[in-house]
Design an enzyme around this catalytic site. Structure first.
Site, PDB file in Angstrom:
ATOM      1  N   ASP A 173      42.478-100.061 -20.324  1.00 12.22           N
ATOM      2  CA  ASP A 173      43.333-100.022 -19.150  1.00 12.22           C
ATOM      3  C   ASP A 173      44.770 -99.823 -19.682  1.00 12.22           C
ATOM      4  O   ASP A 173      45.027-100.049 -20.877  1.00 12.22           O
ATOM      5  CB  ASP A 173      43.199-101.379 -18.432  1.00 12.22           C
ATOM      6  N   LEU A 174      45.683 -99.406 -18.844  1.00  9.65           N
ATOM      7  CA  LEU A 174      47.051 -99.147 -19.333  1.00  9.65           C
ATOM      8  C   LEU A 174      48.013-100.253 -18.896  1.00  9.65           C
ATOM      9  O   LEU A 174      48.523-101.023 -19.715  1.00  9.65           O
ATOM     10  CB  LEU A 174      47.509 -97.772 -18.821  1.00  9.65           C
ATOM     11  N   ASP A 175      48.235-100.329 -17.576  1.00  6.78           N
ATOM     12  CA  ASP A 175      49.192-101.297 -17.049  1.00  6.78           C
ATOM     13  C   ASP A 175      48.705-102.724 -17.298  1.00  6.78           C
ATOM     14  O   ASP A 175      47.618-103.086 -16.855  1.00  6.78           O
ATOM     15  CB  ASP A 175      49.381-101.037 -15.545  1.00  6.78           C
ATOM     16  N   THR A 217      53.791-102.277 -16.632  1.00  9.37           N
ATOM     17  CA  THR A 217      54.438-101.501 -15.575  1.00  9.37           C
ATOM     18  C   THR A 217      54.294-102.160 -14.203  1.00  9.37           C
ATOM     19  O   THR A 217      54.842-101.658 -13.230  1.00  9.37           O
ATOM     20  CB  THR A 217      53.883-100.058 -15.527  1.00  9.37           C
ATOM     21  N   LYS A 233      47.534-105.002  -8.975  1.00  8.65           N
ATOM     22  CA  LYS A 233      47.155-104.566 -10.329  1.00  8.65           C
ATOM     23  C   LYS A 233      45.797-103.870 -10.306  1.00  8.65           C
ATOM     24  O   LYS A 233      44.827-104.429  -9.795  1.00  8.65           O
ATOM     25  CB  LYS A 233      47.087-105.761 -11.282  1.00  8.65           C
ATOM     26  N   SER A 270      42.683 -95.764 -16.857  1.00  6.80           N
ATOM     27  CA  SER A 270      43.686 -96.365 -15.980  1.00  6.80           C
ATOM     28  C   SER A 270      43.565 -95.767 -14.589  1.00  6.80           C
ATOM     29  O   SER A 270      43.226 -94.596 -14.443  1.00  6.80           O
ATOM     30  CB  SER A 270      45.083 -96.063 -16.545  1.00  6.80           C
ATOM     31  N   ALA A 271      43.890 -96.572 -13.577  1.00 10.92           N
ATOM     32  CA  ALA A 271      43.932 -96.065 -12.201  1.00 10.92           C
ATOM     33  C   ALA A 271      45.171 -95.199 -11.994  1.00 10.92           C
ATOM     34  O   ALA A 271      45.305 -94.537 -10.966  1.00 10.92           O
ATOM     35  CB  ALA A 271      43.942 -97.234 -11.228  1.00 10.92           C
ATOM     36  N   LYS A 298      38.576 -98.947  -9.322  1.00 11.23           N
ATOM     37  CA  LYS A 298      38.155-100.270  -9.758  1.00 11.23           C
ATOM     38  C   LYS A 298      38.078-101.163  -8.506  1.00 11.23           C
ATOM     39  O   LYS A 298      38.917-101.005  -7.636  1.00 11.23           O
ATOM     40  CB  LYS A 298      39.171-100.850 -10.750  1.00 11.23           C
ATOM     41  N   GLU A 346      40.993-105.012 -20.398  1.00 12.71           N
ATOM     42  CA  GLU A 346      41.614-105.140 -19.065  1.00 12.71           C
ATOM     43  C   GLU A 346      42.471-106.382 -18.898  1.00 12.71           C
ATOM     44  O   GLU A 346      42.331-107.345 -19.642  1.00 12.71           O
ATOM     45  CB  GLU A 346      40.507-105.221 -18.001  1.00 12.71           C
ATOM     46  N   ASP A 347      43.336-106.354 -17.889  1.00 10.92           N
ATOM     47  CA  ASP A 347      44.118-107.539 -17.512  1.00 10.92           C
ATOM     48  C   ASP A 347      43.862-107.931 -16.053  1.00 10.92           C
ATOM     49  O   ASP A 347      44.344-108.979 -15.620  1.00 10.92           O
ATOM     50  CB  ASP A 347      45.626-107.273 -17.682  1.00 10.92           C
TER      51      ASP A 347
END
Ligand code: B16
Ligand code: MG
Length: 219
Positions: free
Chosen positions: A7-9, A15, A44, A115-116, A146, A170-171
């Site tokens: 995942d990115l954020d 972000t 998120k 990432s979304a 997601k 993931e977060d």
């Protein structure tokens, strides 16, 4: 473990605060709403349009806008967001991530992004990480966001790996659910109780390591 699907954020960079500021500006200007602080966490991992729908539902405004108006508002928010992330640099990479990427690459693990965010390539470029990843799954090409598994499955497919050979990182609660639905091993960062569905949860990204990923995948 042959692949790590990130995942990115919230995992590579934070972000979420920029998304929240951009949504808050849009909500105030266009809808006359003040967003409660909890929205930062609630949005998120949720796609741009689904985030706006949640905001409209919060204001009891869901039925007041056409699909076209919703798309136009989402586009406007993205403009505010793009302005905010203009200042991102490699200093904004979360602790331990650059080291982790190096460790995974040293062990021949393929790296992919799930990432979304449609802005993922631009964000990675700003962080100086674009060339470190073997693939970036395109969220506009998957049917379901997601917690559906689609984006993680696309992330594994993009590096030609079976989900069972991959660890997803993931977060967000919705993101961990997506990893488990994709039948991958889930490594999460954040609150242990909230993210209990993950195979392992660590408090900060600095706790990530190749050894932790490999051990969790093997278990
Ligand atoms: P964009 P992730 C998600 O990123 C964010 O957490 C979420 O708040 C955002 O709405 C979504 O990306 C879409 O982003 O508007 O840039 O396409 O956590 O999946 O990396
Ligand atoms: Mg995230």
């Amino acid at each position: 473990m042959k692949g790590a699907i990130f995942d990115l954020d919230g995992v590579i960079t934070d972000t979420a605060k920029f998304h929240f500021e951009a949504w808050s500006q849009l909500a105030k200007e266009q809808l006359g709403l003040v967003l409660p602080a909890e929205f930062e966490a609630e949005l998120k991992g949720i796609s741009r349009t689904d985030s706006l729908i949640k905001i409209l539902e919060f204001g009891g405004l869901r039925d007041n806008y056409t699909e076209e108006e919703i798309l136009a508002m989402a586009e406007k928010k993205n403009g505010y967001y793009l302005q905010a992330i203009e200042t991102l640099t490699k200093e904004d990479i979360l602790p331990g991530i650059t080291r982790l990427i190096g460790e995974l690459k040293d062990h021949g693990v393929k790296l992919s992004i799930a990432s979304a965010s449609k802005n993922a390539p631009a964000i990675l470029e700003k962080l100086g990480l674009l060339d470190e990843f073997d693939a970036i799954a395109d969220p506009s090409k998957v049917a379901n966001g997601k917690p559906a598994p689609d984006i993680f499955l696309a992330g594994a497919k993009a590096v030609e790996l079976e989900p069972k050979d991959c660890v997803g990182v993931e977060d967000a609660v919705s993101g961990v659910a997506a990893i488990k639905a994709a039948k991958m091993t889930a490594v999460a960062v954040g609150d242990e109780t909230e993210l209990a569905q993950a195979d392992v949860v660590v408090p900060t990204t600095a706790d990530f390591s190749y050894a932790l990923f490999e051990k969790t995948w093997e278990a």
